[in-house]
Design a protein around this motif. Structure first.
Motif, PDB file in Angstrom:
ATOM      1  N   PRO A  49       0.671  -1.018   0.014  1.00 13.80           N
ATOM      2  CA  PRO A  49       0.038  -0.202  -0.058  1.00 13.80           C
ATOM      3  C   PRO A  49       0.987   1.374  -0.102  1.00 13.80           C
ATOM      4  N   ARG A  50       1.885   1.286   0.799  1.00 13.68           N
ATOM      5  CA  ARG A  50       2.667   2.522   0.747  1.00 13.68           C
ATOM      6  C   ARG A  50       3.069   2.827  -0.507  1.00 13.68           C
ATOM      7  N   LEU A  51       3.570   1.972  -1.306  1.00 17.15           N
ATOM      8  CA  LEU A  51       4.282   1.877  -2.458  1.00 17.15           C
ATOM      9  C   LEU A  51       3.482   2.364  -3.729  1.00 17.15           C
ATOM     10  N   ARG A  52       1.981   1.902  -3.445  1.00 12.73           N
ATOM     11  CA  ARG A  52       0.921   2.294  -4.486  1.00 12.73           C
ATOM     12  C   ARG A  52       0.822   3.760  -4.409  1.00 12.73           C
ATOM     13  N   GLY A  53       0.974   4.503  -3.095  1.00 13.42           N
ATOM     14  CA  GLY A  53       0.571   5.998  -3.019  1.00 13.42           C
ATOM     15  C   GLY A  53       2.116   6.762  -3.420  1.00 13.42           C
ATOM     16  N   LEU A  54       3.278   6.169  -3.166  1.00 10.22           N
ATOM     17  CA  LEU A  54       4.523   6.756  -4.067  1.00 10.22           C
ATOM     18  C   LEU A  54       4.398   6.551  -5.336  1.00 10.22           C
ATOM     19  N   LEU A  55       3.693   5.411  -5.873  1.00 15.65           N
ATOM     20  CA  LEU A  55       3.411   5.655  -7.566  1.00 15.65           C
ATOM     21  C   LEU A  55       2.670   6.855  -7.720  1.00 15.65           C
ATOM     22  N   ALA A  56       1.703   7.076  -7.166  1.00 17.30           N
ATOM     23  CA  ALA A  56       1.093   8.313  -7.375  1.00 17.30           C
ATOM     24  C   ALA A  56       1.612   9.664  -7.410  1.00 17.30           C
ATOM     25  N   LEU A  57       2.752   9.670  -6.301  1.00 14.86           N
ATOM     26  CA  LEU A  57       3.252  10.717  -5.861  1.00 14.86           C
ATOM     27  C   LEU A  57       4.685  10.973  -7.032  1.00 14.86           C
ATOM     28  N   ASN A  58       4.830   9.681  -7.585  1.00 13.86           N
ATOM     29  CA  ASN A  58       5.846   9.940  -9.027  1.00 13.86           C
ATOM     30  C   ASN A  58       5.259  10.603 -10.110  1.00 13.86           C
ATOM     31  N   ILE A  59       3.841  10.760 -10.196  1.00 14.30           N
ATOM     32  CA  ILE A  59       3.020  11.503 -11.053  1.00 14.30           C
ATOM     33  C   ILE A  59       3.451  13.187 -10.977  1.00 14.30           C
ATOM     34  N   VAL A  60       3.362  13.409  -9.527  1.00 12.31           N
ATOM     35  CA  VAL A  60       3.379  14.788  -9.210  1.00 12.31           C
ATOM     36  C   VAL A  60       4.821  15.254  -9.514  1.00 12.31           C
ATOM     37  N   VAL A  61       5.872  14.511  -9.131  1.00  7.82           N
ATOM     38  CA  VAL A  61       7.240  15.023  -9.341  1.00  7.82           C
ATOM     39  C   VAL A  61       7.525  14.972 -10.901  1.00  7.82           C
TER      40      VAL A  61
ATOM     41  N   GLY B   7      -2.421  13.436  -8.995  1.00  8.83           N
ATOM     42  CA  GLY B   7      -1.609  12.353  -8.443  1.00  8.83           C
ATOM     43  C   GLY B   7      -1.491  12.564  -7.034  1.00  8.83           C
ATOM     44  N   LEU B   8      -1.310  14.087  -6.463  1.00 14.24           N
ATOM     45  CA  LEU B   8      -1.514  14.225  -5.215  1.00 14.24           C
ATOM     46  C   LEU B   8      -2.642  13.666  -4.273  1.00 14.24           C
ATOM     47  N   LEU B   9      -3.865  13.834  -4.794  1.00 16.96           N
ATOM     48  CA  LEU B   9      -4.879  13.676  -4.164  1.00 16.96           C
ATOM     49  C   LEU B   9      -5.204  12.105  -4.152  1.00 16.96           C
ATOM     50  N   LEU B  10      -4.598  11.461  -5.185  1.00 20.01           N
ATOM     51  CA  LEU B  10      -4.568   9.909  -5.001  1.00 20.01           C
ATOM     52  C   LEU B  10      -3.623   9.184  -4.281  1.00 20.01           C
ATOM     53  N   ALA B  11      -2.624  10.028  -4.146  1.00 16.77           N
ATOM     54  CA  ALA B  11      -1.387   9.517  -2.951  1.00 16.77           C
ATOM     55  C   ALA B  11      -1.915   9.837  -1.612  1.00 16.77           C
ATOM     56  N   ALA B  12      -2.531  10.869  -1.668  1.00 18.34           N
ATOM     57  CA  ALA B  12      -3.379  11.160  -0.262  1.00 18.34           C
ATOM     58  C   ALA B  12      -4.265  10.167   0.164  1.00 18.34           C
ATOM     59  N   LYS B  13      -5.075   9.689  -0.799  1.00 21.96           N
ATOM     60  CA  LYS B  13      -6.241   8.730  -0.539  1.00 21.96           C
ATOM     61  C   LYS B  13      -5.712   7.512  -0.334  1.00 21.96           C
ATOM     62  N   LEU B  14      -4.757   7.136  -1.084  1.00 25.95           N
ATOM     63  CA  LEU B  14      -4.029   5.923  -0.920  1.00 25.95           C
ATOM     64  C   LEU B  14      -3.414   5.450   0.509  1.00 25.95           C
ATOM     65  N   TRP B  15      -2.538   6.738   1.083  1.00 21.78           N
ATOM     66  CA  TRP B  15      -2.064   6.541   2.044  1.00 21.78           C
ATOM     67  C   TRP B  15      -3.027   6.641   3.474  1.00 21.78           C
ATOM     68  N   ARG B  16      -4.010   7.387   3.066  1.00 17.63           N
ATOM     69  CA  ARG B  16      -4.968   7.603   4.432  1.00 17.63           C
ATOM     70  C   ARG B  16      -5.841   6.497   4.328  1.00 17.63           C
ATOM     71  N   SER B  17      -6.124   5.578   3.381  1.00 17.48           N
ATOM     72  CA  SER B  17      -7.025   4.423   3.466  1.00 17.48           C
ATOM     73  C   SER B  17      -6.175   3.302   3.773  1.00 17.48           C
ATOM     74  N   ASP B  18      -4.893   3.243   3.929  1.00 17.83           N
ATOM     75  CA  ASP B  18      -3.796   2.333   4.526  1.00 17.83           C
ATOM     76  C   ASP B  18      -4.039   2.377   6.139  1.00 17.83           C
ATOM     77  N   GLN B  19      -4.863   1.413   6.693  1.00 15.05           N
ATOM     78  CA  GLN B  19      -5.244   1.424   8.208  1.00 15.05           C
ATOM     79  C   GLN B  19      -4.445   0.753   8.954  1.00 15.05           C
ATOM     80  N   THR B  20      -3.245   0.198   8.520  1.00 20.06           N
ATOM     81  CA  THR B  20      -2.443  -0.607   9.337  1.00 20.06           C
ATOM     82  C   THR B  20      -1.621   0.224  10.222  1.00 20.06           C
ATOM     83  N   PRO B  21      -0.959  -0.143  11.450  1.00 15.07           N
ATOM     84  CA  PRO B  21      -0.399   0.874  12.148  1.00 15.07           C
ATOM     85  C   PRO B  21       0.627   1.683  11.552  1.00 15.07           C
ATOM     86  N   THR B  22       0.446   3.173  11.839  1.00 14.77           N
ATOM     87  CA  THR B  22       1.245   3.998  11.052  1.00 14.77           C
ATOM     88  C   THR B  22       1.468   3.801   9.712  1.00 14.77           C
TER      89      THR B  22
END
Length: 435
Positions: A213-225, A381-396
């Motif tokens: 999950p954390r890397l799916r968010g990173l992929l979305a952030l790659n679009i922003v960069v 990309g930014l909104l998708l990254a934030a959504k993916l990371w926010r939906s990741d409900q495992t500890p921190t």
């Protein structure tokens, strides 16, 4: 930050990286002059095609190279790829046709597609302490930024006393010196104990990446960069010389502003990441890049453009530098080369899309439209990254140790032994054969 250089292995590897970067920077200047000598006014087309070839090589070959790296000692692979790059640089001054440039550039970038992710995956094994590794990431970011500033200056100084083909000689020296520094140290080479096919090894990094999950968010952030950096890399020279009617020194100043902003963030990040997890600074960097693009049409003077480029450089480094920390904690050591290769390929796939977008939109519809459309893409990309990371409900968000069991494993299994021998054990979540 410089305390990490006390580690002899890392010190040699960092010096190898710096020398290879200087060699690459000299080759970039020399290649532009070579294209002009062969193609004249068509040099821009030649360089644009060479850039596309570079991206295709990175996207297509990095996972394959990572699969082969699983069967080779890392030091052997790194040294071999440095030698291949040196041989290509040695051949470049003798080309006389455009197609020869394309073939040699593909070969050089194919070697880089294997070298860079393997090198990046080696550093967390050399520096297992996360604080030390964070400082190494910032130092690496500084090396890239300094190279972008200093290599053109070094090339300009050399060109006052020698002709441009001699610059390729500097590239050869850089790659050979890098190979000598790599061979001078012992490098860890963790191996997977599970037999697998070449197809499985080639696709493993992508599968692990997309399963985390954390890397799916990173992929979305790659679009922003990619959206923001493409606007800078592709359109700076046209905006400065065309729209603002200025000269080459102002082009260099604008690009230096982007590099200076990036260096500022790289210097700041180690202290920030000592107190914060990775994602808040990365999302902040993405927000800066997005806002900078959307405000780009207001940069209608050289001063405002320079300020904007510095801000984008700061956001670029803020979003990109902690990437290695996410990748490091997302895989066991044996899987790191394939995971770093997946990030290398997927991030360059984003650039493969945004480079032509920035160029074509800027040329056909104007720079203001390019800013706004790339800003809209970055916002998605930014909104998708934030959504993916926010939906990741495992500890921190998977960054802390998670208690779990493996009822199918025998009590003496090495994985259980490594984490306390009990049926219930805990460690940071990774995607591998057991999880």
């Amino acid at each position: 930050m410089l305390s990490v250089l006390a580690n002899r292995t890392y010190r040699h590897l960092f010096a190898a990286q710096v020398l290879a970067l200087v060699g690459t920077g000299l080759a970039t200047v020399a290649l532009g002059l070579l294209a002009w000598q062969i193609a004249g006014a068509g040099a821009g087309v030649v360089l644009g095609t060479a850039l596309a070839i570079k991206m295709v090589a990175y996207v297509g070959l990095a996972p394959i190279a990572a699969a082969l790296a699983d069967r080779l000692p890392r030091r052997t692979m790194l040294v071999s790829l440095d030698i291949i790059r040196a041989c290509v640089a040695l051949a470049l001054p003798f080309v006389s046709e455009v197609w020869q440039i394309y073939c040699l550039i593909f070969l050089m970038q194919a070697a880089s597609a294997g070298f860079t992710p393997t090198f990046q995956a080696t550093i967390p094994d050399v520096l297992p302490d996360e604080a030390q590794y964070t400082r190494a990431l910032s130092l690496s970011r500084l090396a890239y930024d300094l190279e972008s500033l200093l290599s053109p200056m070094l090339a300009a100084a050399l060109l006052t006393i020698v002709s441009f083909p001699v610059l390729f000689g500097g590239t050869v020296i850089g790659f050979l010196a890098s190979a000598l520094l790599v061979v001078s140290v012992s490098i860890p080479s963790p191996k997977s104990t599970k037999p697998s096919s070449i197809w499985d090894r080639t696709t493993r990094g992508i599968r692990l990446y997309l399963a985390t999950p954390r890397l799916r968010g990173l992929l979305a952030l790659n679009i922003v960069v990619a959206s923001a950096s493409s606007m800078v890399i592709v359109n700076t020279v046209v905006m400065v010389k065309g729209r603002l009617q200025l000269a080459e020194p102002q082009v260099a100043i604008a690009l230096a502003a982007f590099g200076g902003g990036s260096m500022g963030a790289a210097l700041l990040l180690p202290r920030v990441l000592d107190h914060l997890p990775d994602r808040p600074p990365m999302l902040a960097g993405g927000a800066i890049l997005t806002l900078g693009l959307l405000l780009g049409p207001l940069a209608n003077s050289f001063l405002l453009l320079t300020i904007l480029w510095a801000v984008l450089g700061f956001g670029f480094s803020l979003a990109l530098t902690p990437t290695g920390r996410l990748l490091r904690r997302s895989a066991v050591p044996a899987d790191r080369p394939t995971l770093f290769a997946a990030q290398f390929a997927l991030s360059h796939a984003c650039w493969l899309v945004t480079y032509p977008l920035a160029g074509q939109i800027g040329a056909q519809a104007g720079f203001d439209t390019a800013f706004l459309l790339l800003g809209a893409l970055a916002l998605c990309g930014l909104l998708l990254a934030a959504k993916l990371w926010r939906s990741d409900q495992t500890p921190t968000a998977l960054d802390e140790a998670i208690p779990h069991e493996h009822p199918d494993l025998p009590a003496d299994h090495p994985h259980l032994a490594a984490h306390g021998h009990g049926p219930l054990h805990r460690h940071p979540a990774v995607a591998d054969d057991l999880h």
